[in-house]
Design an enzyme around this catalytic site. Structure first.
Site, PDB file in Angstrom:
ATOM      1  N   GLY A  49      51.134  46.358  95.238  1.00  0.00           N
ATOM      2  CA  GLY A  49      50.141  47.296  95.744  1.00  0.00           C
ATOM      3  C   GLY A  49      49.629  46.949  97.127  1.00  0.00           C
ATOM      4  O   GLY A  49      49.463  45.778  97.467  1.00  0.00           O
ATOM      5  N   GLU A  50      49.417  47.992  97.915  1.00  0.00           N
ATOM      6  CA  GLU A  50      48.702  47.861  99.198  1.00  0.00           C
ATOM      7  C   GLU A  50      47.565  48.863  99.137  1.00  0.00           C
ATOM      8  O   GLU A  50      47.780  50.051  98.883  1.00  0.00           O
ATOM      9  CB  GLU A  50      49.645  48.147 100.367  1.00  0.00           C
TER      10      GLU A  50
END
Length: 584
Positions: free
Chosen positions: A334-335
């Site tokens: 995830g970003e």
């Protein structure tokens, strides 16, 4: 001329000399039968797509204007619940969901069908059905599909993609160019190069008579990709990174980017992607996510969006892990959010620092996860810095992206507009804040917010912690002698995010000190350069703390997250004795 169909579902012309029962062998068939060309293939070296600048009177500007007019004439564009050559009765009967145009909220830009739970389940099963043939396809053939797609993005579909990004997501011509044309093509090309690097990673030392190898297997199940509204290219990366490594993907784009995402999927299919490999599905995120997280073969999440949503998905996946629901331990990639900073040192070129700050804070109306939203200015340079900011912002225009003179466009939707303007209204009445410019907005026709800058009288105002995802910047003016102290303030502040940051300084000792002291304050750190605009192949992207898992999009590292390496060892000699020499 009669037609045959390959196992991928594409039609192939057949001459009358071909027997009716003949079946055209696929690439996988040929490889399994040994009918294949020999050699160790190396993919072409990737390169950054050259940018057009859309000067007045240029051919590219005219082509873009034509594409915008063509798209306008088709509104509202219709997007199915599932992309590609699949359709269910549920899709056909679904009540369409309308997405307004951000710059003209009285106009519906797109309507999409809302997928049902059975649509999602069918998409998952279709992906898993396609998995074996896809992962067995030689890498050079998988790579060719994405390299072909890059050419379609930068050529045939360039202006269509840009027009969709401008009208649907509110980007101006330059922002659409660097996103939907250049960065999308870059992701496809560079990911192919990164995959080659991974496959080339093999043991370099072998004992006499032994051979060690690494099998870079794809994950055993499927990947769930969730892409945000703000970058068309991000969706292309979230799906191409795992797919290149032989994975299959269920892709849920943001409702605000359904049409550009649909075009990306269409391009991949035209480039030769087997229809089952990437399953594009639109609908209620709760419905889609529930079906995905219930499935035993959920193997990875590839996500870009808000930190709070990612935490929620992480928690849901953890529940499945605890209950032993999944065969794999799902990878969580995830970003997420950022509260990114600029730090100005007394030695900085103030004109340069201010101009970079305007671009970092206000391009695309501050709706980049890398956008600067807090800045720290030395007292000796504050007046000069703020004067440049006011002068330059006076020339900045806000309005619809179809008007090429506009630097800022709208924010993405009514919810974002309401959140940001509520914060502005509060800030305008806050006696701890001094408004330098902006603090105004107009939502009568489009969702437009003027670039806004406040100076805080205290270094600990809540605006230094709160992510607004809009064109609002807050400044702290620090005494020059307290540069070392402000480094600690920067590291502590920012809502526990650590995505991007920058220092402006002509004092190399100060640069070194900031780099060292702020080592964990930003995953991307810039010197005399704005926090936005990482270029694939030049700066990989991603942060840690609450900004994500720091897997660095635009790098080998991200692709490796979607592999399950298998180590193999083969011996050519024979074991002559069970006993060790020391036993004798």
């Amino acid at each position: 001329m009669k037609q045959l169909t390959t196992m991928w579902g594409s039609a192939i012309s057949r001459s009358p000399l071909v027997q009716p029962t003949a079946r055209v062998p696929t690439l996988v068939d040929r490889a399994r039968r040994g009918i294949a060309t020999g050699g160790h293939y190396v993919v072409p070296k990737p390169f950054n797509e050259p940018n057009f600048h859309y000067f007045k009177g240029s051919p590219e500007r005219q082509k873009l204007i034509t594409a915008l007019k063509d798209l306008r004439s088709q509104l509202p564009v219709q997007v199915p619940a599932r992309g590609g050559p699949t359709s269910s009765q549920a899709q056909k009967n679904a009540q369409p969901v309308s997405m307004p145009m951000p710059s003209e909220h009285g106009t519906v830009f797109a309507q999409y069908a809302d997928a049902s739970g059975s649509d999602v389940s069918d998409a998952i099963e279709s992906a898993l059905t396609a998995k074996l043939a896809w992962q067995d396809m030689p890498f050079t053939d998988r790579a060719a599909i994405f390299l072909r797609a890059a050419e379609l993005v930068s050529g045939k579909y360039r202006y269509e993609l840009m027009a969709a990004t401008m009208l649907g997501q509110g980007k101006n011509a330059w922002q659409a160019e660097i996103d939907a044309a250049a960065e999308l093509a870059d992701f496809f090309r560079f990911n192919v190069g990164f995959a080659q690097e991974i496959y080339d990673k093999q043991p370099t030392i072998n004992s006499h008579g032994h051979h060690g190898r690494t099998d870079w297997r794809p994950l055993e199940g499927f990947v769930y990709a969730i892409s945000p509204f703000n970058f068309t290219a991000i969706g292309g990366n979230l799906i191409s990174a795992p797919a290149l490594m032989g994975n299959v993907v269920v892709w849920k784009p943001s409702p605000m980017s359904v049409y550009p995402s649909y075009l990306v999927h269409k391009i991949l299919l035209e480039a030769g992607l087997p229809p089952g490999v990437i399953q594009l599905i639109n609908g209620d995120p709760e419905v889609v996510t529930q079906k995905v997280f219930e499935h035993r073969e959920f193997s990875a999440l590839s996500f870009i969006g808000s930190s709070s949503v990612f935490r929620s998905l992480y928690s849901k996946a953890a529940e499945g892990v605890v209950s032993n629901r999944y065969r794999d331990l799902p990878r969580m990639v995830g970003e997420t959010s950022g509260k990114n900073f600029h730090l100005v040192h007394p030695s900085a070129d103030i004109e340069n620092a201010a101009k970079h700050t305007i671009r970092a804070s206000f391009e695309y109306s501050g709706q980049k996860c890398s956008a600067c939203s807090r800045i720290y200015i030395p007292q000796s340079q504050a007046s000069a810095f703020l004067d440049v900011m006011k002068r330059e912002l006076n020339a900045v225009k806000v309005g619809p992206p179809e008007d090429f003179e506009n630097f800022l466009g709208p924010v993405i939707n009514q919810a974002a507009f309401d959140k940001i303007t509520k914060a502005i209204d509060s800030a305008n009445k806050d006696d701890q804040l001094v408004r330098v410019t902006g603090g105004t907005y107009d939502g009568s026709k489009g969702l437009f917010i003027d670039p806004t800058l406040y100076v805080s009288k205290t270094p600990d105002h809540p605006l230094f912690e709160q992510e607004l995802f809009g064109p609002v910047l807050v400044a702290h003016i620090y005494p020059d002698a307290e540069f070392d102290d402000v480094l600690g303030v920067i590291d502590r502040q920012g809502g526990n995010f650590a995505l991007t940051g920058a220092i402006f300084s002509n004092d190399q000792a100060a640069v070194r000190k900031a780099e060292n002291r702020l080592r964990y304050a930003a995953g991307n750190f810039y010197v005399n350069c704005k926090t936005t605009g990482a270029v694939i192949g030049q700066q990989s992207f991603g942060g840690s703390r609450s900004s994500g898992t720091c897997d660095k999009a635009g790098s080998v590292n991200l692709l490796m997250r979607f592999t399950a390496p298998r180590t193999l060892k083969e011996e050519y000699n024979k074991l002559e004795n069970v006993m060790y020499p020391s036993n004798l």
